[in-house]
Design an enzyme around this catalytic site. Sequence first.
Site, PDB file in Angstrom:
ATOM      1  N   SER A 104       1.010  -1.208   0.326  1.00  0.00           N
ATOM      2  CA  SER A 104       0.046   0.022   0.041  1.00  0.00           C
ATOM      3  C   SER A 104       0.796   1.288  -0.210  1.00  0.00           C
ATOM      4  O   SER A 104       1.783   1.047  -1.038  1.00  0.00           O
ATOM      5  CB  SER A 104      -1.329  -0.066   1.176  1.00  0.00           C
ATOM      6  OG  SER A 104      -1.880   0.651   1.398  1.00  0.00           O
ATOM      7  N   ARG A 125     -11.817   6.573   9.338  1.00  0.00           N
ATOM      8  CA  ARG A 125     -11.616   5.437   9.511  1.00  0.00           C
ATOM      9  C   ARG A 125     -13.319   4.373   8.688  1.00  0.00           C
ATOM     10  O   ARG A 125     -12.305   3.112   8.039  1.00  0.00           O
ATOM     11  CB  ARG A 125     -10.697   4.838  10.855  1.00  0.00           C
ATOM     12  CG  ARG A 125     -10.556   3.874  11.304  1.00  0.00           C
ATOM     13  CD  ARG A 125      -9.782   3.675   9.953  1.00  0.00           C
ATOM     14  NE  ARG A 125      -7.990   2.163  10.343  1.00  0.00           N
ATOM     15  CZ  ARG A 125      -7.283   1.852   9.962  1.00  0.00           C
ATOM     16  NH1 ARG A 125      -6.805   2.352   9.095  1.00  0.00           N
ATOM     17  NH2 ARG A 125      -6.565   0.369  10.037  1.00  0.00           N
ATOM     18  N   ASP A 132      -7.993  -6.972  -4.479  1.00  0.00           N
ATOM     19  CA  ASP A 132      -7.927  -5.139  -3.948  1.00  0.00           C
ATOM     20  C   ASP A 132      -9.133  -4.055  -4.891  1.00  0.00           C
ATOM     21  O   ASP A 132      -8.556  -3.922  -6.058  1.00  0.00           O
ATOM     22  CB  ASP A 132      -6.476  -5.008  -4.247  1.00  0.00           C
ATOM     23  CG  ASP A 132      -6.330  -4.018  -3.919  1.00  0.00           C
ATOM     24  OD1 ASP A 132      -6.885  -3.236  -3.320  1.00  0.00           O
ATOM     25  OD2 ASP A 132      -4.882  -4.099  -3.351  1.00  0.00           O
ATOM     26  N   HIS A 188      -7.608  -5.517   0.093  1.00  0.00           N
ATOM     27  CA  HIS A 188      -6.512  -4.336   0.115  1.00  0.00           C
ATOM     28  C   HIS A 188      -5.873  -4.554   1.062  1.00  0.00           C
ATOM     29  O   HIS A 188      -4.502  -5.191   0.678  1.00  0.00           O
ATOM     30  CB  HIS A 188      -6.975  -2.789   0.191  1.00  0.00           C
ATOM     31  CG  HIS A 188      -6.094  -2.006   0.106  1.00  0.00           C
ATOM     32  ND1 HIS A 188      -4.758  -2.064  -0.995  1.00  0.00           N
ATOM     33  CD2 HIS A 188      -5.121  -1.566   1.163  1.00  0.00           C
ATOM     34  CE1 HIS A 188      -3.679  -0.960  -0.640  1.00  0.00           C
ATOM     35  NE2 HIS A 188      -4.045  -0.780   0.529  1.00  0.00           N
ATOM     36  N   ASP A 189      -6.645  -5.533   1.734  1.00  0.00           N
ATOM     37  CA  ASP A 189      -5.680  -6.081   3.474  1.00  0.00           C
ATOM     38  C   ASP A 189      -5.029  -7.451   2.982  1.00  0.00           C
ATOM     39  O   ASP A 189      -4.346  -7.712   3.939  1.00  0.00           O
ATOM     40  CB  ASP A 189      -6.881  -6.151   4.132  1.00  0.00           C
ATOM     41  CG  ASP A 189      -7.292  -5.173   5.268  1.00  0.00           C
ATOM     42  OD1 ASP A 189      -6.288  -4.112   5.470  1.00  0.00           O
ATOM     43  OD2 ASP A 189      -8.461  -4.997   6.020  1.00  0.00           O
TER      44      ASP A 189
END
Lengths: 194, 377
Positions: free
Chosen positions: B153, B222, B316, B349-350
């Site tokens: 990232s 968040r 992602d 994405h994680d």
Amino acid sequence: MIRLDYEIIAGIIEPGARVLDLGCGDGELLSLLKQKKNCHATGIEISPQQIYRCMERGVSVAQGNIDSDMDVYEDKRFDYVILNESLQQIMNIEKVLTDALRVGKKVIVGIPNFCNIRARAQIFFMGQVPVTESLPYKWYNTPNLRFLSLKDFRDFCVEKRIVVEKNPCLCNGRQVRYFTNLLADSGIFVLRRN
Amino acid sequence: MSDPNFVQTLYFTFAEPPRPLVLKSGVSLGPVTVAYELYGELNAARSNAILIFHAFTGDAHAASYHEGDAKPGWWADMIGPGKAFDTDKYCVICSNVLGSCKGTTGSGSINPATGKPYGLTFPVITIEDMVDVQKALLDHLGIKKLLSCAGGSMGGMQAMTWAVRYPECVHSAIVIAACHRHTAQQIAFHEVGRQAVVADPDWKDGNYYGQPVPARGLAVARMLGHITYMSWVSMEQKFGRKLLDKEKLGYDFSKDFEVQNYLEYRGQSFVERFDANSYLYLTKAMDYFDLAGGRKLSEAFKGIKADLLVISFTSDWLYPSSQSQEMVRALKANDVDVTYVEMESDYGHDAFLVEFEDQTRAISSYLAKVGRERSLP
């Protein structure tokens, strides 16, 4: 034991050559060319699992599509572009071969011969689509999109004005020199632009 | 002698007056303190160093344990003895980025000129500035050339920047789930997050230090971020339409679904560990990230001398594979030795923080190759 087709291809390629292997699989040929011939060798492969194997062999391969990924390379970037056992699985053959002949000074194509004598015999005597050692798939699970003979490919090259420099043919792990379209189960073509 | 089972965060301060750090914006900043950690031993030739970059809200504590902690560093599954970044072979360094709030100088740090926290007087920083700070740290550690540098990232953006900005200083770079420029969609998500922070009355133009923090705004930011880090599939698998301690729908505006609770929890816990102004500064740094900067990307990559490993993940959608592929094409056009793999994962994405098996397989063999061909005896 090195596979005969790899040995033949490695024998054709000069030491230190720049090589692009399209559909390089687990990278065995690339690794051979790197180690034995000190080639600057890279590849394109579609399966991530195969890319992990390439990485374990220490060859640099980018996941991608043969059909589209040659666009980035300038003309004659490579001494050789290899399409070994991958051409028959490609959708847009004419584009890929045109691109390969553009980015490579020479192109090495390895194809199975769908019209060797055992395949012909299976069609003639058994009336079934052939399943042989070099064509191990059934009609419903074959990855092959194209079914061609060595002769078909030679004709294609004539039609497209592609020069066939060499054409070693193989049967059962040995080279055959005569009646190749009948006896050989696969053929290797060294091509260049006219 | 410290306990070898634990790691301690170290600090290095530089850019003291009269030699401040000149940022990409042209503004000077100094002094700058960098928080960093070291794992494994540097060899005599100083040729086995690997710099790890954390993502947006990470820190220098990438691996091992702090004394008394139950949880290891954020990439402990990847960094350690026998792991992908094998600390028996390599000396792994991880530092907190400039502008963060985890030990390195940022908006929450005390401005020595005023004796008060910088707040919004802190200059806007860029990914390039983060990398320049890391370069100063390596100079301090006496490391001239990295065997590799790696991150996911925002960490991947730094890895890519290292290869472009300091071509003589890296043998290889590993760029995971990243990009070469922030796109409109990526900027848009960040903008919504920033708007949530600044709309919180407790934000007070960034002057909230010593007072209640803009907790609600930062939590909402968040929550939004978290949605972008997951995938459709991972959310469906994790939550689906599962109800929260309820037999049936409440027909009111209390929480009905588990996913609501999860986001709330993620938002709350984030407020406890992250500074709202740092959130603004770091998202801005990513939004400004554009390695090509108006040129063709292949132009921007012209000077690269490092080998590259680029990794993306199928699910992602925040930093989609297409962006990695764009980088790979531009690298190939420059004759860079590049390996690219799109790993299969449902984690969105994680995935770079979750998919250890495939990443370990790829990275350990990649580092062995780089060591063999580029640097290590």
